[in-house]
Design a protein around this motif. Structure first.
Motif, mmCIF file in Angstrom:
data_model
loop_
_atom_site.group_PDB
_atom_site.id
_atom_site.type_symbol
_atom_site.label_atom_id
_atom_site.label_comp_id
_atom_site.label_asym_id
_atom_site.label_seq_id
_atom_site.Cartn_x
_atom_site.Cartn_y
_atom_site.Cartn_z
ATOM 1 N N ASP A 445 6.659 29.327 86.422
ATOM 2 C CA ASP A 445 8.064 29.196 86.845
ATOM 3 C C ASP A 445 8.233 29.559 88.322
ATOM 4 N N GLY A 446 7.391 30.452 88.827
ATOM 5 C CA GLY A 446 7.432 30.742 90.260
ATOM 6 C C GLY A 446 6.829 29.590 91.045
ATOM 7 N N ASN A 472 7.950 33.004 82.548
ATOM 8 C CA ASN A 472 7.956 34.439 82.230
ATOM 9 C C ASN A 472 8.899 35.215 83.140
ATOM 10 N N GLU A 474 8.858 35.871 86.242
ATOM 11 C CA GLU A 474 8.210 36.806 87.177
ATOM 12 C C GLU A 474 7.051 36.115 87.882
ATOM 13 N N TYR A 475 6.583 36.773 88.955
ATOM 14 C CA TYR A 475 5.302 36.427 89.575
ATOM 15 C C TYR A 475 4.248 37.270 88.856
ATOM 16 N N GLY A 476 3.918 36.851 87.624
ATOM 17 C CA GLY A 476 3.084 37.686 86.767
ATOM 18 C C GLY A 476 1.738 38.030 87.388
HETATM 19 MG MG LIG Z 1 5.964 33.327 86.339
#
Ligand SMILES: [Mg+2]
Ligand SMILES: Cc1ncc(C[n+]2csc(CCOP(=O)(O)OP(=O)(O)O)c2C)c(N)n1
Length: 560
Positions: A445-446, A472, A474-476
């Motif tokens: 998603d990022g 998610n 976030e920048y997991g």
């Molecule tokens: Mg992400």
């Protein structure tokens, strides 16, 4: 169109620099362009020929990324048309990726009229050839207008000479209208039809010596990379692996895997840390690296470069890869010619084959909250054989390495440079180059937001790719790296409030959210079947969770 005696129509002979330039591109088959124009490009683009295509991207990363995907899959260079200094500047991250992907791109940008450059009038690209360096193989601005076609011809040849890569030519806008003399036109005629052919070979005695070392090794292993695919050595490398019964890995941080990911000898992607690599290769006394750098590292993981007692032979088309490797004996050569020569000397081995990679045991059915690895596993099971994956998925790349198992060459693209913004436009370009194949982009998603306006290009030109986003919020992967680098308290790693379905819909892309594996498979199948529109499937996935003090898993991602 003029009527020829034999009844065929022909174009009028060029008289201006612009016409000669278009004729040059046409005769090299470079009629598909990707761009974002400004006023300094109008003199080149005017009366754009009817047999050319121009795909507009709304920001400069998009045309470069589309051209990268298109060129990789069509196996031909692609033309990129950018707008003077700021357009070129916006494109730099994507040009960097194309350089690491070894993608032949001919990038042009207009420049201010020559007689207005001294005053640095608006649109002047000062020192234009320097702007994209060091991420292009070569760049130039023609010294005089009449040289434009010859300089572009040189650019086309340089881009395609291995190691291939992007090149840049700056085109002052007043050059295009210049009327060429008969002598200049005659010179351009010759330049236009010249061909550059690369003849390659590999010395038989060198091949014999390497074959002898392979035969003497107890447990040799191959480490391959994208140049195996680019050199057309795919089948030859499979034969070599099968004959030697070698385990096969992909070198870290690849753009292409270099080997069928579903082959029983294939072990997956080497992780990009020296200590991790020496662990993974432990037990192999000889490593033969083919068509890949040996190796690219990040993060810094202490350990020897190779296990104790292991030796490494490196065959690469890229002289710099040979020069900069910290270990091994390197041979600079065409990978296909080298492997063919090895096959003349390598006899089938009866050493035991290495065990095949285990199935990771991901379930067929699951409901929210979904792990990204489950999403990739069900997609891989549902995927048709001719699928072409483009992946840019942050923390998901490790799971993709385990779950996605493409079996054919040019079937799994990612950004070897790791600059985000590759995936969406490259998938659009790949789908254009392979209209019959299902192209599926697996996006974080990022990551998807770096070149988000590629959605508009996909919708507007009805490019029927399918995009699956693991969301998610976030920048997991940066959180995972924070675990490795021991950096607590970093801001800016969460992405609350992204509405990916609404964003995609606003660009005209049909988008849905899937919450369980059945829904994912159903939307995936219908997305692939729809050959008229792009489809986006957003899948909320679990966050990367790192309990305080926990050691992070090793990321295989290309993008940190
Ligand atoms: Mg992400
Ligand atoms: C142009 C660019 N900017 C920033 C980064 C740093 N970076 C690497 S991975 C990443 C986050 C990716 O996040 P996402 O796609 O959501 O995947 P996740 O790790 O959350 O699964 C970032 C910001 C980069 N590689 N390239």
């Amino acid at each position: 169109m003029a009527e020829e005696a034999n009844g065929r129509t022909s174009r009028p002979s060029p008289t201006t620099v612009r016409q000669a330039t278009m004729e040059l591109f046409r005769s090299h088959g470079l009629t598909t362009w990707f761009g974002n124009p400004g006023s300094s490009e109008l003199t080149l683009l005017q009366e754009f020929p009817a047999d050319f295509r121009y795909f507009l991207g709304l920001q400069e990363m998009i045309p470069v990324g589309m051209a990268d995907g298109y060129a990789q899959i069509s196996r031909r260079p692609a033309i990129v048309n950018l707008h003077t200094a700021p357009g070129l500047g916006n494109a730099i991250g994507a040009i960097y990726n194309a350089a690491w992907n070894k993608t032949p791109l001919v990038i042009t940008a207009g420049n201010q009229r020559r007689n207005m450059q001294n005053q640095v009038c608006l649109l002047t690209n000062v020192d234009a050839p320097f702007v994209p360096r060091p991420f292009v193989k070569w760049s130039a601005e023609p010294a005089i207008a009449s040289e434009v076609p010859a300089v572009l011809a040189r650019a086309i040849h340089i881009a395609q000479t291995p190691p291939m890569g992007p090149v840049f030519v700056s085109l002052p806008m007043d050059d295009m209208a210049l009327e060429l003399t008969d002598t200049q036109l005659a010179d351009i005629d010759v330049v236009r039809t010249r061909r550059v052919t690369r003849a390659t070979g590999f010395p038989s005695d060198t091949a014999q010596a390497i074959a002898t070392r392979l035969a003497a090794a107890k447990t040799p292993t191959l480490v391959v990379g994208g140049d195996v695919e680019r050199a057309g050595a795919w089948d030859a490398v499979i034969t070599l692996a099968e004959r030697t019964r070698a385990a096969v890995w992909t070198a870290p941080l690849p753009g292409l895997s270099g080997f069928p990911e579903n082959h029983p000898l294939y072990q997956g992607l080497l992780p990009p840390g020296a200590g991790w690599i020496s662990q993974a290769l432990a037990g192999h006394d000889l490593v033969l690296v083919l068509g890949a750098p040996a190796f690219r590292y990040y993060p810094q993981i202490p350990g020897p470069y190779l296990p104790e007692g292991t030796s490494l032979i490196h065959i690469t088309t890229d002289p710099d890869e040979a020069a900069r490797a910290p270990v091994g004996e390197a041979f600079v050569a065409d990978v296909h010619a080298a492997v063919q020569a090895l096959l003349d000397h390598v006899v089938p081995s009866d050493r035991p084959a290495p065990p095949a990679r285990p199935d990771t045991g991901q379930p067929d059915k699951a409901t929210a909250p979904l792990e990204a690895s489950t999403v990739f596993a069900v997609l891989n099971r549902a995927a048709p054989a001719d699928i072409l994956w483009v992946t840019e998925s942050g923390s998901g790349e490790t799971a993709i390495g385990h779950e996605i198992r493409a079996g054919a060459p040019f079937s799994h693209l990612s950004a070897a440079g790791g600059g985000l913004g590759f995936g969406l436009p490259a998938a659009v370009g790949a789908q254009l180059a392979a209209p019959q194949r299902p192209v599926v982009a697996l996006m974080g998603d990022g990551s998807m937001h770096y070149a988000i306006t590629a959605l508009w290009t996909a919708a507007t030109y009805k490019i029927p790719l399918t995009i699956v986003v693991t969301s998610n919020a976030e920048y997991g992967i940066l959180k995972q790296f924070g675990g490795i680098e021991h950096t607590a308290g970093v801001p800016g790693l969460d992405l609350p409030g992204l509405d990916i379905v609404a964003t995609a819909a606003s660009y005209g892309v049909r988008a849905r959210e899937a919450h369980d594996t059945d829904e994912i498979v159903e939307l995936f199948r219908s997305g692939i079947e729809d050959r008229d529109h792009p489809t986006l499937i957003n899948v909320p996935t679990t966050r990367v969770s790192l309990p305080a003090g926990a050691k992070a898993a090793k990321p295989a991602s290309v993008t940190a």
